[in-house]
Design a protein around this motif. Structure first.
Motif, PDB file in Angstrom:
ATOM      1  N   UNK A 164       0.839  -1.196   0.000  1.00  0.00           N
ATOM      2  CA  UNK A 164       0.000   0.000   0.000  1.00  0.00           C
ATOM      3  C   UNK A 164       0.878   1.251   0.000  1.00  0.00           C
ATOM      4  N   UNK A 165       0.387   2.299  -0.651  1.00  0.00           N
ATOM      5  CA  UNK A 165       1.097   3.577  -0.611  1.00  0.00           C
ATOM      6  C   UNK A 165       0.939   4.150   0.797  1.00  0.00           C
ATOM      7  N   UNK A 166       1.742   5.176   1.104  1.00  0.00           N
ATOM      8  CA  UNK A 166       1.667   5.784   2.428  1.00  0.00           C
ATOM      9  C   UNK A 166       0.248   6.278   2.708  1.00  0.00           C
ATOM     10  N   UNK A 167      -0.342   6.915   1.727  1.00  0.00           N
ATOM     11  CA  UNK A 167      -1.679   7.467   1.933  1.00  0.00           C
ATOM     12  C   UNK A 167      -2.725   6.361   2.111  1.00  0.00           C
ATOM     13  N   UNK A 168      -2.635   5.327   1.273  1.00  0.00           N
ATOM     14  CA  UNK A 168      -3.574   4.199   1.401  1.00  0.00           C
ATOM     15  C   UNK A 168      -3.461   3.553   2.781  1.00  0.00           C
ATOM     16  N   UNK A 169      -2.223   3.430   3.227  1.00  0.00           N
ATOM     17  CA  UNK A 169      -2.010   2.752   4.490  1.00  0.00           C
ATOM     18  C   UNK A 169      -2.556   3.592   5.658  1.00  0.00           C
ATOM     19  N   UNK A 170      -2.415   4.913   5.559  1.00  0.00           N
ATOM     20  CA  UNK A 170      -2.980   5.799   6.592  1.00  0.00           C
ATOM     21  C   UNK A 170      -4.507   5.712   6.618  1.00  0.00           C
ATOM     22  N   UNK A 171      -5.096   5.704   5.437  1.00  0.00           N
ATOM     23  CA  UNK A 171      -6.564   5.613   5.371  1.00  0.00           C
ATOM     24  C   UNK A 171      -7.030   4.264   5.926  1.00  0.00           C
ATOM     25  N   UNK A 172      -6.303   3.206   5.536  1.00  0.00           N
ATOM     26  CA  UNK A 172      -6.667   1.871   6.027  1.00  0.00           C
ATOM     27  C   UNK A 172      -6.633   1.838   7.561  1.00  0.00           C
ATOM     28  N   UNK A 173      -5.532   2.317   8.128  1.00  0.00           N
ATOM     29  CA  UNK A 173      -5.379   2.243   9.590  1.00  0.00           C
ATOM     30  C   UNK A 173      -6.382   3.121  10.338  1.00  0.00           C
ATOM     31  N   UNK A 174      -6.547   4.365   9.911  1.00  0.00           N
ATOM     32  CA  UNK A 174      -7.461   5.250  10.648  1.00  0.00           C
ATOM     33  C   UNK A 174      -8.917   4.794  10.501  1.00  0.00           C
ATOM     34  N   UNK A 175      -9.285   4.276   9.324  1.00  0.00           N
ATOM     35  CA  UNK A 175     -10.688   3.842   9.221  1.00  0.00           C
ATOM     36  C   UNK A 175     -10.928   2.559  10.004  1.00  0.00           C
ATOM     37  N   UNK A 176      -9.886   1.718  10.116  1.00  0.00           N
ATOM     38  CA  UNK A 176     -10.054   0.502  10.923  1.00  0.00           C
ATOM     39  C   UNK A 176     -10.173   0.858  12.406  1.00  0.00           C
ATOM     40  N   UNK A 177      -9.395   1.832  12.854  1.00  0.00           N
ATOM     41  CA  UNK A 177      -9.489   2.301  14.246  1.00  0.00           C
ATOM     42  C   UNK A 177     -10.926   2.747  14.529  1.00  0.00           C
ATOM     43  N   UNK A 178     -11.503   3.480  13.594  1.00  0.00           N
ATOM     44  CA  UNK A 178     -12.865   3.996  13.795  1.00  0.00           C
ATOM     45  C   UNK A 178     -13.934   2.900  13.689  1.00  0.00           C
ATOM     46  N   UNK A 179     -13.730   1.995  12.742  1.00  0.00           N
ATOM     47  CA  UNK A 179     -14.692   0.910  12.562  1.00  0.00           C
ATOM     48  C   UNK A 179     -14.748   0.010  13.805  1.00  0.00           C
ATOM     49  N   UNK A 180     -13.562  -0.346  14.316  1.00  0.00           N
ATOM     50  CA  UNK A 180     -13.506  -1.207  15.506  1.00  0.00           C
ATOM     51  C   UNK A 180     -14.125  -0.500  16.713  1.00  0.00           C
ATOM     52  N   UNK A 181     -13.841   0.779  16.841  1.00  0.00           N
ATOM     53  CA  UNK A 181     -14.402   1.551  17.959  1.00  0.00           C
ATOM     54  C   UNK A 181     -15.928   1.499  17.937  1.00  0.00           C
ATOM     55  N   UNK A 182     -16.500   1.593  16.741  1.00  0.00           N
ATOM     56  CA  UNK A 182     -17.958   1.543  16.615  1.00  0.00           C
ATOM     57  C   UNK A 182     -18.544   0.208  17.097  1.00  0.00           C
ATOM     58  N   UNK A 183     -17.800  -0.859  16.876  1.00  0.00           N
ATOM     59  CA  UNK A 183     -18.263  -2.179  17.320  1.00  0.00           C
ATOM     60  C   UNK A 183     -18.139  -2.315  18.836  1.00  0.00           C
ATOM     61  N   UNK A 184     -17.371  -1.425  19.462  1.00  0.00           N
ATOM     62  CA  UNK A 184     -17.191  -1.506  20.910  1.00  0.00           C
ATOM     63  C   UNK A 184     -15.829  -2.050  21.318  1.00  0.00           C
ATOM     64  N   UNK A 185     -14.902  -2.079  20.370  1.00  0.00           N
ATOM     65  CA  UNK A 185     -13.537  -2.500  20.674  1.00  0.00           C
ATOM     66  C   UNK A 185     -12.735  -1.248  20.997  1.00  0.00           C
TER      67      UNK A 185
END
Ligand SMILES: Nc1ncnc2c1ncn2[C@@H]1O[C@H](COP(=O)(O)OP(=O)(O)O)[C@@H](O)[C@H]1O
Ligand SMILES: [Mg+2]
Length: 261
Positions: free
Chosen positions: A66-87
């Motif tokens: 992944x490019x730097x930008x793709x990897x940042x988007x992947x990580x930050x959206x996963x942080x938010x997605x997991x938080x929504x589930x209650x993790x």
């Protein structure tokens, strides 16, 4: 709290980002601690890919490029997605295309369980906390991607998970990625300098109790250990060590245990 609109904060972190050599570092602002993480590419090297092709060993799965930008988007959206589930994941205080800032979540569990003088009681207290978070991730049809103890952060009885930049080819099954998580988790435990041996059989059973759908992971671990044992002999552990990097130290030790499960 998202501080994207707070101009002073944005100016401050932008300056930090520009002047810093490190890729990830902590700082304080308004007496709150934060971590700044720069966007960076993710990829596996050639030897790694070749070794995976030859052995088909799950932990050696190459990460997706992944490019730097793709990897940042992947990580930050996963942080938010997991938080929504209650993790429990860190709050993102700021993000742009080049870097993001996380609120501090405490200290790495790794730093507690590595200690020589840790008691059995404390050890299993942390292991249990981590297993519960890992199980919550797995039971919600997600994988961690870097489930080592250093990516579990502890504060006041709570564990927060971090470090989600790694992704994998979409042909890789969720089950394989969850199995890889469990292996990385177990491997990271082998780095402790505790005065007692860890009971991996117990830890694996606990995991399976929490994630019943992965009940065959115990026999999968055993199979893997058998498959790997000859490799260790031939590579004298060095080659494998190099590929799996920092988690290589306990590799041999763990697989001897797993073989005898
Ligand atoms: N929100 C956070 N709270 C506490 N420590 C953090 C946080 N984010 C990062 N760290 C620290 O920074 C280290 C590296 O961050 P991580 O996201 O795991 O990057 P890397 O991909 O380099 O492992 C972690 O092991 C941890 O010590
Ligand atoms: Mg990390």
């Amino acid at each position: 709290m998202n501080l994207n609109s707070n101009k002073n904060f944005v100016d401050y972190v932008t300056k930090l980002y520009k002047n810093a050599d490190e890729e990830i570092f902590s700082f304080e602002y308004d007496s709150q601690k934060y971590w700044l993480k720069k966007a960076r590419t993710t990829k596996s090297n050639l030897i790694h890919k070749l070794f995976y092709k030859l052995t088909n060993i799950d932990i050696l799965l190459p990460v997706e490029k992944k490019s730097a930008k793709e990897s940042l988007i992947f990580e930050t959206s996963k942080i938010e997605r997991l938080k929504e589930i209650g993790i429990q994941t860190p709050n993102i205080a700021f993000k742009n295309d080049d870097f993001f800032v996380l609120e501090d979540s405490g200290r790495m569990v790794n730093s507690y369980i590595r200690k020589r003088d840790i008691t059995k009681e404390k050890m299993y207290y942390y292991i249990d906390l981590m297993l519960n978070v890992l199980a919550l991730i797995h039971n919600n049809s997600e994988y961690h991607g870097g489930a080592q103890a250093r990516n579990f952060i502890y504060k006041e009885g709570k564990v927060t998970v971090i470090d989600f930049e790694d992704s994998f080819d979409k042909n890789i099954s969720l089950e394989t990625l969850q199995f890889r998580d469990l292996i990385l988790f177990l491997l990271s435990l082998t780095k402790t300098r505790a005065s007692f041996e860890l009971d991996y059989d117990f830890i694996i059973n606990e995991y399976i109790k929490l994630v019943p759908k992965n009940k065959d992971f115990k026999s999968k671990l055993k199979d893997l250990a058998n498959k790997i044992s000859f490799l260790i002999t031939f590579s004298q552990n060095k080659f494998v060590k190099k590929i799996i990097g920092r988690d290589g130290e306990g590799f041999f030790k763990l697989f001897v245990v797993l073989k005898n499960l």
